[in-house]
Design a protein around this motif. Structure first.
Motif, mmCIF file in Angstrom:
data_model
loop_
_atom_site.group_PDB
_atom_site.id
_atom_site.type_symbol
_atom_site.label_atom_id
_atom_site.label_comp_id
_atom_site.label_asym_id
_atom_site.label_seq_id
_atom_site.Cartn_x
_atom_site.Cartn_y
_atom_site.Cartn_z
ATOM 1 N N GLU A 140 105.989 129.710 82.044
ATOM 2 C CA GLU A 140 106.285 128.328 81.663
ATOM 3 C C GLU A 140 106.572 127.504 82.897
ATOM 4 O O GLU A 140 106.804 128.034 83.978
ATOM 5 C CB GLU A 140 107.489 128.260 80.722
ATOM 6 N N ASP A 141 106.536 126.200 82.719
ATOM 7 C CA ASP A 141 106.865 125.274 83.789
ATOM 8 C C ASP A 141 108.370 125.308 84.014
ATOM 9 O O ASP A 141 109.139 125.107 83.088
ATOM 10 C CB ASP A 141 106.423 123.866 83.382
ATOM 11 N N SER B 9 103.502 122.214 86.745
ATOM 12 C CA SER B 9 103.150 123.364 85.913
ATOM 13 C C SER B 9 102.193 124.239 86.716
ATOM 14 O O SER B 9 101.090 123.815 87.063
ATOM 15 C CB SER B 9 102.481 122.889 84.619
ATOM 16 N N LYS C 50 100.045 127.593 86.695
ATOM 17 C CA LYS C 50 99.518 128.530 85.708
ATOM 18 C C LYS C 50 98.752 129.699 86.320
ATOM 19 O O LYS C 50 98.523 130.700 85.652
ATOM 20 C CB LYS C 50 98.617 127.780 84.719
ATOM 21 N N GLN C 51 98.359 129.580 87.594
ATOM 22 C CA GLN C 51 97.522 130.630 88.151
ATOM 23 C C GLN C 51 98.333 131.891 88.447
ATOM 24 O O GLN C 51 99.522 131.840 88.726
ATOM 25 C CB GLN C 51 96.816 130.136 89.415
#
Length: 376
Positions: free
Chosen positions: A132-133, A138, A140-141
């Protein structure tokens, strides 16, 4: 000053010998305002100068120790000797108000921002993507798992950053082991799936402390402290719970550092899981420590009553104040001078310059609803 505020203004000497005038700290808060080369900017110097007259200690915004650890636009670096000159100016500004200066040392790990780091390649304890952020971006990788050799290189980077903090004239460093960043990624059973020596999830933190203390012994000519900030729990499963935090606390105390600093947005939040209690995490941690090491509490401390309650009921030794010092840079002096009724509780939209807030930070204050109190 009211009697129940007296404890906030007691002086203290840490075991390292660093002496502070009171129990109030400015919490480490990212300013997003370093210059284009990640050097300390004039706007940052002005920002800290305005807030240095009341608190006993200022913990700076986190400074990245390695090029691949940068986690914010406008984040200052402490990764190269060229940064020492600007850091020295920052230490002087903090000292000019009578506060002690502590640099928070940081590596973003899997939460570093790809576009801000070499080859856009994030690294971590293991190849486990964040769920999650946790900040202003954010990410995501999935990160690349660090080799054992690379882990030791980052440990050396923390040591070199400590040397730079000493040469710049600071009074200590705080290891940023909270908020999901690299140090916590090694501690967490969610993000540490290693099969080398660092599968011992506390080893990275302990090696960092060992390296930092070695550097202090070699370079420091005056007392210089080491603090450690930690998040008591994680939302992930498996993840850090109070059980893991108590184990970490024991090892950090054995490592003989100067203080522990809880990272939480609400000082009175209850445990997520693992412990059923009517008491807050702050209270439970203070009870577990039982006076073995100074504890810094933080989280939604807006009024002097909030701060006094954290010391009295929460049993913390220090109180870190964050957003309240953005809103009113002279919060501490007003309490000390019996003027607490004049403390500003929210910013007005035309008060950026009056409150001495750098423009990048001001823009985020306006954009993020509810983060810093502002009159809309």
């Amino acid at each position: 000053m009211k009697d129940n505020y007296q404890k906030l203004f007691q002086d203290f000497t840490f075991k390292s010998g660093v002496h502070v005038k009171n129990r109030l700290m400015m919490a480490p808060m990212t300013t997003f305002s370093a210059d284009e080369n990640d050097y300390v900017s004039k706007d940052e110097l002005d920002y800290y100068r305005e807030r240095a007259n009341g608190v006993g200690t200022i913990v700076t915004a986190c400074a990245y120790v390695s090029k691949n650890g940068k986690g914010f636009d406008g984040q200052m670096g402490i990764d190269h000797d060229d940064k020492i000159e600007g850091l020295s100016k920052l230490a002087d500004v903090i000292h000019s108000g009578g506060a002690k200066g502590v640099v928070q040392l940081y590596h973003g790990g899997r939460l570093a921002v790809p576009r801000l780091i070499p080859n856009e390649e994030t690294v971590s304890a293991s190849t486990v993507a964040p769920l999650e952020d946790r900040g202003f971006y954010s990410i995501k990788q999935s990160p690349r798992a660090l080799t054992t050799e690379e882990v030791y290189e980052i440990i050396t980077d923390f040591g070199e950053a400590t040397r730079r903090a000493i040469e710049a004239g600071f009074d200590g460093v705080e290891l940023h082991g909270a908020s999901g960043y690299l140090i916590q990624q090694f501690v967490s059973p969610h993000s540490n799936k290693r099969n080398d020596e660092f599968e011992n999830r506390l080893l990275f933190s302990l090696k960092l402390i060992e390296e930092v203390k070695k550097v202090i012994n070699e370079y420091a000519e005056k007392p210089f402290l080491v603090g450690y900030r930690f998040s008591p729990e994680e939302p992930e499963t498996p993840g850090i719970t109070m059980k893991e935090t108590f184990e970490l606390i024991d090892e950090l105390i054995r490592a003989d550092i100067d203080y522990l600093h809880i990272a939480t947005t609400d000082a009175w939040a209850n445990p997520r899981r693992g412990i059923v209690s009517e008491k807050s995490r702050t209270e439970l941690i203070a009870e577990y420590i039982n006076g073995r090491i100074p504890l810094v509490g933080v989280g939604s401390i807006h009024t002097p009553k909030d701060a006094a309650l954290l010391v009295e009921k929460g049993k913390t030794d220090f109180v870190a104040i964050g957003r309240a010092l953005i809103v009113d840079p002279h919060w501490v002096e007003k309490v000390q001078n019996h003027e607490e009724e004049s403390i500003s509780k929210q910013l007005k939209q035309n008060e950026q310059h009056q409150a001495v807030i750098p423009t990048p930070l001001w823009k985020l204050i306006l954009e993020i609803e509810g983060w810093v109190p502002i009159e809309r």
